[in-house]
Design a protein around this motif. Structure first.
Motif, short mmCIF file in Angstrom:
data_model
loop_
_atom_site.label_atom_id
_atom_site.label_comp_id
_atom_site.label_asym_id
_atom_site.label_seq_id
_atom_site.Cartn_x
_atom_site.Cartn_y
_atom_site.Cartn_z
N GLY A 211 0.81 -1.22 0.00
CA GLY A 211 0.00 0.00 0.00
C GLY A 211 0.84 1.26 0.00
N TYR A 212 1.85 1.30 0.88
CA TYR A 212 2.73 2.46 0.92
C TYR A 212 3.50 2.61 -0.39
CZ TYR A 212 1.88 2.86 5.94
OH TYR A 212 1.30 3.03 7.16
N GLY A 213 3.86 1.50 -1.00
CA GLY A 213 4.56 1.56 -2.27
C GLY A 213 3.71 2.15 -3.37
N LEU A 214 2.40 1.84 -3.35
CA LEU A 214 1.49 2.36 -4.37
C LEU A 214 1.27 3.86 -4.25
CD1 LEU A 214 -1.17 -0.52 -4.44
CD2 LEU A 214 0.51 0.01 -6.21
N ILE A 215 1.21 4.36 -3.01
CA ILE A 215 0.96 5.80 -2.84
C ILE A 215 2.25 6.60 -2.81
CG2 ILE A 215 -1.17 5.33 -1.58
CD1 ILE A 215 0.30 6.15 0.97
N ALA A 216 3.40 5.93 -2.73
CA ALA A 216 4.68 6.64 -2.64
C ALA A 216 4.92 7.59 -3.81
CB ALA A 216 5.83 5.64 -2.51
N PRO A 217 4.69 7.18 -5.08
CA PRO A 217 4.93 8.14 -6.19
C PRO A 217 4.10 9.41 -6.06
CG PRO A 217 4.71 5.90 -7.03
CD PRO A 217 4.32 5.84 -5.59
N SER A 218 2.82 9.26 -5.67
CA SER A 218 1.97 10.44 -5.52
C SER A 218 2.46 11.32 -4.39
CB SER A 218 0.52 10.01 -5.26
OG SER A 218 0.02 9.26 -6.34
N MET A 219 2.87 10.70 -3.28
CA MET A 219 3.35 11.48 -2.15
C MET A 219 4.65 12.21 -2.49
SD MET A 219 1.15 11.22 0.19
CE MET A 219 2.10 12.00 1.49
N ILE A 220 5.53 11.55 -3.21
CA ILE A 220 6.79 12.19 -3.61
C ILE A 220 6.51 13.37 -4.54
CG2 ILE A 220 8.92 11.85 -4.94
CD1 ILE A 220 8.93 8.94 -3.92
N LEU A 221 5.59 13.17 -5.48
CA LEU A 221 5.23 14.25 -6.41
C LEU A 221 4.59 15.41 -5.66
CD1 LEU A 221 5.10 15.12 -9.39
CD2 LEU A 221 2.83 14.06 -9.50
N LEU A 222 3.70 15.10 -4.70
CA LEU A 222 3.06 16.14 -3.90
C LEU A 222 4.08 16.95 -3.12
CD1 LEU A 222 0.48 17.46 -2.77
CD2 LEU A 222 0.44 15.68 -1.01
N ILE A 223 5.03 16.27 -2.52
CA ILE A 223 6.07 16.95 -1.75
C ILE A 223 6.94 17.80 -2.67
CG2 ILE A 223 8.15 16.60 -0.36
CD1 ILE A 223 6.79 14.08 0.79
N ALA A 224 7.27 17.25 -3.84
CA ALA A 224 8.18 17.94 -4.76
C ALA A 224 7.57 19.21 -5.33
CB ALA A 224 8.59 17.01 -5.90
N ILE A 225 6.28 19.17 -5.70
CA ILE A 225 5.66 20.34 -6.35
C ILE A 225 4.80 21.16 -5.41
CG2 ILE A 225 5.61 19.12 -8.55
CD1 ILE A 225 2.60 18.74 -8.20
N GLY A 226 4.58 20.68 -4.19
CA GLY A 226 3.74 21.41 -3.25
C GLY A 226 4.47 21.90 -2.03
N ILE A 227 5.04 21.01 -1.29
CA ILE A 227 5.64 21.37 -0.01
C ILE A 227 7.01 22.02 -0.17
CG2 ILE A 227 6.46 20.45 2.20
CD1 ILE A 227 4.28 18.33 1.99
N VAL A 228 7.85 21.45 -1.03
CA VAL A 228 9.21 21.99 -1.21
C VAL A 228 9.20 23.44 -1.68
CG1 VAL A 228 11.35 21.77 -2.54
CG2 VAL A 228 10.27 19.74 -1.56
N PRO A 229 8.39 23.83 -2.70
CA PRO A 229 8.35 25.25 -3.10
C PRO A 229 7.91 26.17 -1.97
CG PRO A 229 7.40 23.88 -4.82
CD PRO A 229 7.61 23.00 -3.63
N ILE A 230 6.98 25.70 -1.13
CA ILE A 230 6.54 26.52 0.00
C ILE A 230 7.69 26.75 0.97
CG2 ILE A 230 5.03 26.58 2.03
CD1 ILE A 230 2.93 25.14 0.39
N LEU A 231 8.43 25.69 1.27
CA LEU A 231 9.57 25.82 2.18
C LEU A 231 10.65 26.74 1.61
CD1 LEU A 231 9.91 22.10 3.38
CD2 LEU A 231 8.84 24.02 4.59
N ILE A 232 10.87 26.64 0.30
CA ILE A 232 11.85 27.52 -0.34
C ILE A 232 11.40 28.97 -0.27
CG2 ILE A 232 12.93 28.13 -2.55
CD1 ILE A 232 12.90 25.15 -3.25
N THR A 233 10.11 29.20 -0.53
CA THR A 233 9.56 30.56 -0.47
C THR A 233 9.71 31.15 0.93
OG1 THR A 233 7.95 30.05 -2.21
CG2 THR A 233 7.49 31.95 -0.82
N VAL A 234 9.39 30.35 1.95
CA VAL A 234 9.53 30.82 3.33
C VAL A 234 10.99 31.15 3.63
CG1 VAL A 234 9.29 30.18 5.76
CG2 VAL A 234 7.50 29.58 4.14
N SER A 235 11.93 30.32 3.18
CA SER A 235 13.35 30.58 3.43
C SER A 235 13.80 31.86 2.73
CB SER A 235 14.19 29.39 2.98
OG SER A 235 14.17 29.25 1.56
N TYR A 236 13.29 32.09 1.50
CA TYR A 236 13.63 33.32 0.77
C TYR A 236 13.13 34.56 1.50
CZ TYR A 236 15.15 30.87 -3.48
OH TYR A 236 15.83 30.10 -4.40
N SER A 237 12.00 34.43 2.21
CA SER A 237 11.40 35.59 2.87
C SER A 237 12.27 36.13 3.99
CB SER A 237 10.02 35.22 3.41
OG SER A 237 10.10 34.33 4.52
#
Length: 298
Positions: free
Chosen positions: A19-45
């Motif tokens: 189950g975790y293997g099946l959702i892993a690609p979606s979670m990685i994509l979500l983190i890469a295009i959603g969470i990481v840019p937010i963290l970078i933006t906060v660091s730039y601020s």
């Protein structure tokens, strides 16, 4: 017994791994295009980061936020965003509700009506912005042509602060009301007709039925609509950019439009990131308030 239990646990563990293997690609994509840019933006601020001065990037702490909140135009831009959000949300809910009720009561050409309603929502926002910009043009706009036809004087819609806000609210309403109408229509079709029949037998008027039956049964959908449209109103950009460009005199400039000016006009990624972070926090706070106030078990 122990062997059987161990086998059972091993099977559960294997299922979990699959189950975790099946959702892993979606979670990685979500983190890469959603969470990481937010963290970078906060660091730039928290940095001095200006593209025209790339060799001088350094940590400045809360300096960008202090500059942002003490700027002369922040109060006006924040107020513009609040006014736009409130006005557009109220008008869109009224128009959207009316559209949903009309479509729900339609007996003929239902498919054609729903397809026609979807057309504004399918048109890109920047195209709608240029359409309304031309329609409300001081000299060549069709609205002023109609006013002059009836003996009136041309109105400077886009150079008057009050009228300019009115135009962008109407343009955004025209684009977004189909979404609200279709969402509410889906909710209306789930309400049992027996409830209305029983209410009519008991002598309830249409208005009473609306407030006692329709609205309570649409509470969950209304929450979703309010959440998405409030976030959309706060993040409005394309309509403002295409119709007024934030003018006249910043009277229609919103928070996101100002962030765009900081980022791509001044090339100040530190200040622009700070404002983007503030916008994100505002949206999170409003979302939490909506969920608390309109909490539903649906």
């Amino acid at each position: 017994m122990k062997t059987g239990r161990r086998k059972r646990l091993n099977k559960l563990q294997r299922d979990n791994i699959i189950g975790y293997g099946l959702i892993a690609p979606s979670m990685i994509l979500l983190i890469a295009i959603g969470i990481v840019p937010i963290l970078i933006t906060v660091s730039y601020s928290f940095q001095y980061r200006v593209l025209t001065d790339p060799l001088n990037t350094h940590f400045v702490g809360l300096e960008n936020y202090v500059t942002l909140f003490t700027s002369s135009d922040f109060g006006q831009i924040f107020w513009n965003t609040a006014v736009f959000a409130v006005l557009s949300l109220i008008i869109q809910l009224i128009v959207g509700f009316a559209g949903a009720l009309l479509m729900n009561s339609a007996k003929r050409f239902v498919g054609v009506i729903r397809t026609a309603v979807l057309i504004p929502w399918a048109i890109p926002g920047i195209i709608i912005a240029y359409m309304f910009s031309f329609m409300f043009n001081d000299q060549l706009g069709v609205i002023n042509s109609i006013i002059q036809t009836f003996g009136g004087e041309p109105v400077s819609f886009l150079t008057n602060s009050g009228w300019a806000m009115f135009v962008v609210v109407i343009a955004d309403t025209w684009k977004q009301f189909p979404y609200i109408s279709l969402m509410l229509l889906a909710g209306l079709q789930t309400i049992p007709a027996d409830l209305y029949e029983s209410a009519s037998v008991d002598g309830a008027t249409k208005v009473q039925q609306f407030f006692r039956i329709t609205l309570p049964n649409l509470k969950g959908i209304l929450l979703i609509v309010l959440l998405f449209r409030t976030m959309g109103a706060i993040r409005i950009f394309d309509i403002i950019f295409g119709i007024t460009g934030g003018g006249p005199a910043n009277s229609t400039a919103t928070l996101l439009y100002q962030a765009y000016k900081y980022l791509f006009g001044d090339m100040n990624y530190g200040l622009g990131s700070a404002l983007s972070t503030v916008i994100t926090i505002i949206i999170l706070i409003i979302s939490i308030i909506y969920i608390k106030v309109l909490k539903t078990d649906d």
